[in-house]
Motif scaffolding. Structure first.
Motif, mmCIF file in Angstrom:
data_model
loop_
_atom_site.group_PDB
_atom_site.id
_atom_site.type_symbol
_atom_site.label_atom_id
_atom_site.label_comp_id
_atom_site.label_asym_id
_atom_site.label_seq_id
_atom_site.Cartn_x
_atom_site.Cartn_y
_atom_site.Cartn_z
ATOM 1 N N VAL A 1 0.831 -1.105 0.135
ATOM 2 C CA VAL A 1 -0.101 -0.040 -0.116
ATOM 3 C C VAL A 1 0.925 1.326 0.068
ATOM 4 O O VAL A 1 1.890 1.272 0.749
ATOM 5 C CB VAL A 1 -1.084 0.101 1.274
ATOM 6 C CG1 VAL A 1 -1.909 1.230 1.480
ATOM 7 C CG2 VAL A 1 -1.832 -1.226 1.172
ATOM 8 N N GLY A 2 0.486 2.184 -0.881
ATOM 9 C CA GLY A 2 1.350 3.402 -0.764
ATOM 10 C C GLY A 2 0.645 4.415 -1.830
ATOM 11 O O GLY A 2 -0.478 4.177 -2.071
ATOM 12 N N LEU A 3 1.271 5.344 -2.153
ATOM 13 C CA LEU A 3 0.751 6.487 -3.099
ATOM 14 C C LEU A 3 0.121 5.941 -4.401
ATOM 15 O O LEU A 3 -1.171 6.176 -4.557
ATOM 16 C CB LEU A 3 1.772 7.515 -3.232
ATOM 17 C CG LEU A 3 1.507 8.667 -4.676
ATOM 18 C CD1 LEU A 3 0.442 9.683 -3.942
ATOM 19 C CD2 LEU A 3 2.700 9.231 -5.192
ATOM 20 N N GLU A 4 0.979 5.119 -5.096
ATOM 21 C CA GLU A 4 0.362 4.719 -6.490
ATOM 22 C C GLU A 4 -0.759 3.824 -6.104
ATOM 23 O O GLU A 4 -1.807 3.980 -6.917
ATOM 24 C CB GLU A 4 1.404 3.983 -7.224
ATOM 25 C CG GLU A 4 2.603 5.113 -7.699
ATOM 26 C CD GLU A 4 3.778 5.479 -6.621
ATOM 27 O OE1 GLU A 4 3.649 4.644 -5.321
ATOM 28 O OE2 GLU A 4 4.952 6.254 -6.981
ATOM 29 N N THR A 5 -0.655 2.717 -5.400
ATOM 30 C CA THR A 5 -1.551 1.512 -5.170
ATOM 31 C C THR A 5 -2.845 2.428 -4.729
ATOM 32 O O THR A 5 -3.887 2.010 -5.082
ATOM 33 C CB THR A 5 -1.156 1.012 -3.871
ATOM 34 O OG1 THR A 5 0.134 0.833 -3.677
ATOM 35 C CG2 THR A 5 -1.511 -0.498 -3.966
ATOM 36 N N PHE A 6 -2.707 3.338 -3.743
ATOM 37 C CA PHE A 6 -3.894 4.137 -3.482
ATOM 38 C C PHE A 6 -4.713 4.754 -4.592
ATOM 39 O O PHE A 6 -5.856 4.709 -4.841
ATOM 40 C CB PHE A 6 -3.670 5.056 -2.374
ATOM 41 C CG PHE A 6 -4.641 5.984 -1.856
ATOM 42 C CD1 PHE A 6 -5.795 5.469 -1.214
ATOM 43 C CD2 PHE A 6 -4.715 7.353 -1.981
ATOM 44 C CE1 PHE A 6 -6.971 6.196 -0.730
ATOM 45 C CE2 PHE A 6 -6.033 8.253 -1.711
ATOM 46 C CZ PHE A 6 -7.108 7.601 -0.878
ATOM 47 N N LEU A 7 -3.961 5.397 -5.160
ATOM 48 C CA LEU A 7 -4.568 6.510 -6.361
ATOM 49 C C LEU A 7 -5.051 5.381 -7.403
ATOM 50 O O LEU A 7 -6.072 5.598 -7.966
ATOM 51 C CB LEU A 7 -3.368 7.301 -6.964
ATOM 52 C CG LEU A 7 -3.001 8.597 -6.023
ATOM 53 C CD1 LEU A 7 -2.152 9.362 -6.884
ATOM 54 C CD2 LEU A 7 -4.348 9.146 -5.635
ATOM 55 N N ILE A 8 -4.328 4.339 -7.705
ATOM 56 C CA ILE A 8 -4.899 3.332 -8.670
ATOM 57 C C ILE A 8 -6.153 2.733 -7.875
ATOM 58 O O ILE A 8 -7.111 2.449 -8.799
ATOM 59 C CB ILE A 8 -3.799 2.283 -8.946
ATOM 60 C CG1 ILE A 8 -2.984 2.809 -9.850
ATOM 61 C CG2 ILE A 8 -4.489 1.166 -9.844
ATOM 62 C CD1 ILE A 8 -1.265 2.086 -10.046
ATOM 63 N N GLY A 9 -6.237 2.315 -6.775
ATOM 64 C CA GLY A 9 -7.556 1.522 -6.292
ATOM 65 C C GLY A 9 -8.654 2.565 -6.269
ATOM 66 O O GLY A 9 -9.790 2.296 -6.631
ATOM 67 N N VAL A 10 -8.283 4.119 -5.908
ATOM 68 C CA VAL A 10 -9.625 5.037 -6.048
ATOM 69 C C VAL A 10 -10.056 4.934 -7.495
ATOM 70 O O VAL A 10 -11.206 5.019 -7.722
ATOM 71 C CB VAL A 10 -9.048 6.115 -5.480
ATOM 72 C CG1 VAL A 10 -10.167 7.257 -5.533
ATOM 73 C CG2 VAL A 10 -8.798 6.085 -3.871
ATOM 74 N N ALA A 11 -8.998 5.265 -8.391
ATOM 75 C CA ALA A 11 -9.438 5.540 -9.725
ATOM 76 C C ALA A 11 -9.995 4.135 -10.342
ATOM 77 O O ALA A 11 -11.262 4.541 -10.995
ATOM 78 C CB ALA A 11 -7.990 5.690 -10.456
ATOM 79 N N LYS A 12 -9.812 2.908 -10.006
ATOM 80 C CA LYS A 12 -10.554 1.871 -10.445
ATOM 81 C C LYS A 12 -11.963 1.614 -9.886
ATOM 82 O O LYS A 12 -12.923 1.337 -10.546
ATOM 83 C CB LYS A 12 -9.442 0.497 -10.207
ATOM 84 C CG LYS A 12 -8.451 0.534 -11.211
ATOM 85 C CD LYS A 12 -7.438 -0.306 -10.967
ATOM 86 C CE LYS A 12 -7.746 -1.678 -11.443
ATOM 87 N NZ LYS A 12 -6.646 -2.714 -11.417
#
Ligand code: SF4
Length: 1023
Positions: free
Chosen positions: A718-729
């Protein structure tokens, strides 16, 4: 022979240690016993507790033998904004970085840096042995802070799982939640805290409904999600894709307005770009004389380590002499530097008075570069062999009541026929000639003129830009300037004479020291000294950065454009645009009184975190529904912001605050959710130097150790990119998922993991221009890129992955040092004109008063937003002292968790000059109370030389309330505060609100909107 030399060296070292030990007996004892690291020394050799070498090189054959227990990789340090290319040693078994040193390919760590074509094995050899008789001249180093901050990876207070607050904001009570719960809650909203319904990101992302009813200029409701970043650590392009092109919010800002923004804005005024704020650095290696104002080589600045290195070499081996003008003497001037380095004390915040005095003297004594300044165009500059030019000869409209007051006279003003729009690039600037105004051409033009020109629309008063600068400089006597800045007239003359005695091989350098109530004009004036001698783009003068190799816009992949991309719209929340573009202005104008606006606006500034705090708590120009802090800490960094924090804690003011950060700092502490993030050597990123490097350079950072954060249900950290990708999806945002990244052939590739982005970014870096060579198997093995090899092969095309591997194996891409110059000129020249008069500045009206400001450099005493002088509100009789901050080479605002730094300097006493101390009966060790109109603090005093009269100096980086300085409770378990992390005081606690603002806001520079932490009016008393 070798043995004898080493023995002799050993004797000398023992003598030196003895002298040192007289004052530090206990330390020496520990050193001798090898207890420095708290462990019993190994009984091998004389190296005590040293870690076994990472590799050895056979001096005969050059063969490299790796230590099988360690990996060595080239990556990036993010211990400060310099972001040096470094090499790290990793204990493979423990997944731990053991040591940090420099990357010999990187100009940030090595000078001269090695050719990029060198294999990794050759790079190892270069560091170990530069060649017969050259010893370790190519060794590559990290600084003290860089070696300490790697401890942050193992900091026990790291956030490793998503956190949700369970008490009121800022109460320090948290619970861990799953990544999936985190994403669901922030996207869908609801009654998340038992305090009422909170809109989630899905609802806020409304691209149709206006953010402000009746004020379409502010764009859609999606703008009510705002994002505060710190510095670009090489991941901002990923953030901007998500925020602007997928989510559709136009509101993103960084930390510059409370870091060194005033300098960058003043420089931006001269370079003609207030948003990107270009700046040039001295050519430290070849300059003969440099004035450092408000910055000091080897003490702070950017690139911190490189400047220190180059200046040290230039003053010992080269021709460099320099002066540091600063209220506080620091280590830039010391015994070994001798007469080569001098300190000139100055009253805080008065650099503009010094610079304008020098400019006055240069005009009076004709010590400016008239030949250079007479070129009104690039064509004229080219014709005379110059490598830059200025608008010194351009005519400026000076009629106060003319609608184009403050703008330069153009061909269309004169009724000339032009091919294109009026006032576009096709519309020529006008210069004076014997027959009147003519279009600026390829010939020199008169420097000085003041008169009236006849136009089809009537007579207009005009002056050349240089005339206006001269008038401004001559508006005060030398003695007035001297009194204001505290530098005697003779010294000002000496500085000006020396500065103008080296042709173009002299320069003025500045940076963070301009953060005061007149910082913008101070910086503009200092930088104008460079233009007056025409030193830009010349060897030994000043040079812009060579730039880098883009990871987003390369020949292989388009990381910017994608199907469904949206265009963020609307005036930014931070008011860094003309007030005249707002409905408020139009409404007030229709009512007959367009000024003042309800709060200041800053059209000549970039995004302003300082003003965001005011906008957030006042809901002006509009209210915010969600705020994201990413690896940033404005609540620690902005002077005076403490007065606004309680409002920010109120969920009614900003209903949702999310932090993405590895730590609970002063700002993340008041958020609703914290998303854990990677630290230092666990992360990806691409950066380029801000300045001070004449060649193209891109530094690459990649995870050389396995990140420590928890994994999500898909097994990703979990980190910045994982969070933004998760939210975006979850939201179905464009630009993420299986078909997100177009390649050059138009095929779409997935963006489901950080690797999908950064590996393709590396291919772009590698393929730009002449592609880099493929990494060999040996390169991959020696640099431990083997660690990410499977990912590269699985993600990239067969012809790409070895190119990307080269970028990671060498820690980036670096153009060879020979590209720095073309003869005596910089290879990467800045071509637009230097603005002696800046039209944007000279023509705008202050939103608070409706009045104009000078379009040239000027000396203006510190003021508030309504133009009133600070000392009219806080007279010197009542507030006789001024407080300034300074930086040490070790500590910064986020390094306090590296405890080895605290073992060197544990706290920050208040530095008081001898005269001031005597006047108040203060001795070293006494407790003192400092009071400003904004606050009070109590601390221990150190009485010392090297502080300007009536000035008190406080080192930055201490006085924390976050990072573990206060209790943290997670899932009912409390980790108690560590008093070492709370040690010392924070100057920002003395920062002030601007008393002239109707809506609460901190005191900022009136043009650049940047924070004021130098020259705070104060009182001091012994307690
Ligand atoms: S100057 Fe030091 S702390 Fe800053 S990036 Fe370089 S090595 Fe790290």
């Amino acid at each position: 022979m070798t043995n004898r030399r080493n023995i002799l060296k050993g004797v000398a070292a023992a003598g030196a240690l003895g002298t040192f030990g007289a004052g530090y007996a206990e330390t020496v004892q520990k050193l001798a016993k090898g207890k420095w690291s708290g462990k019993k020394p190994r009984d091998e050799h004389v190296v005590g507790n040293s870690i076994p070498a990472e590799f050895t090189i056979d001096p005969e054959t050059g063969d490299v033998t790796l230590n099988p227990d360690q990996a060595m990789s080239y990556t990036m340090c993010i211990g400060c904004t310099t972001m040096c290319g470094v090499r790290v040693r990793v204990d493979k078994k423990a997944n731990k970085v053991l040591r940090v040193a420099g990357n010999p390919y990187s100009p940030m760590s090595t000078d001269p840096f090695i050719p990029y074509e060198s294999s990794v094995a050759e790079s190892f050899a270069a560091m170990a042995q530069a060649g017969p008789g050259q010893g370790l001249t190519r060794r590559s180093t990290a600084c003290g802070r860089g070696n300490a901050v790697l401890e942050q990876v193992d900091n026990p207070r790291r956030v490793l799982k998503p956190l949700k607050r369970v008490g009121p904001r800022g109460s320090g009570q948290w619970e861990t939640i799953s990544f999936e719960q985190l994403v669901e809650e922030v996207v869908e909203g609801g009654d998340l805290f038992g305090e009422g319904s909170v809109a989630g990101l899905r609802e806020i992302r409304d691209l149709e409904t206006p953010a402000v009813e009746g004020a379409p200029e502010f764009g859609p409701r999606a703008n009510r999600l705002v994002w505060m970043n710190c510095v670009d650590d090489g991941r901002d392009n990923f953030v901007l894709r998500w925020l602007k092109q997928s989510f559709g919010s136009n509101n993103f800002t960084r930390h510059g307005s409370y870091c060194g923004g005033a300098y960058r804005s003043g420089s931006g005024a001269m370079f003609g770009d207030f948003k990107a704020m270009p700046h040039a650095k001295p050519d430290f290696s070849n300059a003969e004389f440099i004035i450092f104002a408000g910055t000091a080589p080897g003490n702070a600045g950017n690139p911190f380590k490189r400047i220190g290195n180059l200046v040290a070499k230039a003053r010992s081996d080269g021709n460099l002499n320099y002066v540091v003008v600063d209220p506080v003497l620091n280590n830039a001037q010391n015994g070994p530097s001798g007469e080569r380095a001098r300190w000139v004390p100055i009253k805080p915040g008065t650099d503009g008075a010094m610079a304008m005095a020098m400019i006055r003297w240069m005009f009076e004594n004709e010590r400016f570069n008239a030949t250079y300044l007479a070129n009104p165009s690039k064509a004229a500059a080219d014709a005379t062999g110059e490598t830059s030019w200025s608008n010194a000869t351009h005519l400026v409209i000076t009629d106060q009541d003319h609608p184009r007051y403050g703008h330069c006279l153009r061909g269309s003003d004169m009724g000339l026929t032009i091919e294109g729009e009026a006032y576009s690039d096709a519309d020529p600037y006008m210069v004076i000639s014997e027959s009147g105004p003519v279009a600026a051409g390829a010939s020199p033009a008169p420097l000085f003129h003041a008169g009236v020109v006849e136009t089809p629309n009537g007579a207009i008063k005009v002056k050349t830009a240089l005339t206006l600068l001269r008038e401004e400089a001559m508006s005060r006597e030398m003695s007035d300037y001297a009194e204001d800045c505290g530098i005697p007239v003779e010294k000002l003359v000496e500085l000006a004479r020396e500065f103008t005695s080296h042709g173009r091989k002299a320069a003025v350098s500045s940076h963070g020291g301009m953060m005061n109530g007149s910082g913008f004009y101070n910086a503009y004036a200092l930088m104008m000294l460079n233009t007056l001698i025409g030193n830009l783009n010349w060897k030994g003068g000043t040079m812009i950065a060579g730039g880098g190799f883009s990871e987003t816009k390369g020949p292989a992949y388009d990381l910017v454009n994608f199907p469904g991309k949206v265009k963020a719209k609307g005036l930014p929340f931070g008011r860094n645009v003309p007030y005249e573009r707002t409905t408020e202005f139009k409404t007030k104008k229709a009512a007959g009184a367009p000024y003042p606006a309800d709060a200041p606006w800053y059209p000549n500034a970039p995004g302003l975190a300082t003003e965001w705090m005011s906008s957030l708590v006042n809901g002006y120009p509009y209210g915010v529904e969600a705020l994201i802090f990413r690896n940033t800490n404005p609540i620690y960094g902005i002077p005076g912001v403490a007065h606004l924090v309680d409002k920010l804690k109120d969920p009614v003011v900003v209903p949702l605050i999310i932090s993405i950060d590895p730590f609970i700092n002063e700002s993340t502490a008041i958020s609703d959710y914290i998303v854990p993030d990677s630290v230092m050597y666990e992360t990806w990123g691409f950066t380029k130097p801000w300045g001070g490097v004449a060649t193209k350079a891109t530094c690459a950072r990649w995870p050389v150790i396995e990140p420590k954060m928890a994994q999500n249900a898909e097994g990703q950290r979990v980190g910045l990119e994982t969070f933004l990708i998760g939210v975006a999806k979850r939201m179905g945002l464009p630009g993420f998922g299986d078909e997100a990244i177009p390649d050059a052939q138009g095929n779409l590739h997935p963006l489901n993991r950080a690797e999908d982005w950064y590996l393709r970014g590396a291919v772009n870096v590698a393929m730009t221009g002449e592609p880099v060579s493929d990494a060999t198997d040996e390169d991959i093995e020696l640099s431990n890129v083997a660690r990410i090899l499977d990912d590269m092969k699985a993600t990239l095309k067969p012809e790409e992955w070895r190119k990307a591997a080269t970028i990671f194996a060498k820690g980036g891409r670096y153009e060879n040092i020979e590209r720095s110059y073309q003869g005596d000129k910089a290879t990467y020249a800045f071509n637009p004109p230097m603005l002696v008069w800046n039209e944007g500045l000279g023509s705008f009206r202050r939103a608070t008063t409706g009045t104009h400001l000078p379009g040239t450099p000027a000396w203006r005493a510190p003021e508030f937003s309504d133009g009133s002088k600070v000392h009219d509100h806080y007279p010197r009789e009542d507030w006789p002292v001024q407080v300034v901050s300074f930086k040490s080479p070790l500590q910064n605002s986020y390094s306090v968790g590296a405890k080895s730094l605290l073992r060197i300097v544990a706290s920050n006493p208040v530095n008081v000059g001898r005269d001031l101390a005597q006047a108040h009966g203060i001795k070293t060790g006494d407790m003192v109370r400092l009071t400003t109109p904004g606050g009070t603090l109590e601390s221990v005093a150190v009485v010392r030389d090297g502080v300007a009269p009536d000035t008190v100096a406080i080192e930055h980086g201490f006085g924390h309330r976050g990072f573990g300085a206060q209790d943290i409770t997670i899932d009912g378990t409390t980790m108690p505060a560590d008093p070492r992390l709370a040690a010392g005081v924070l100057l920002n606690d003395l920062g002030m609100l601007d008393p002239t603002r109707g809506k609460a806001g901190v005191w900022v520079d009136p043009v650049s909107g940047t924070a004021v932490r130098h020259g705070l009016p104060a009182r001091i008393e012994r307690i």
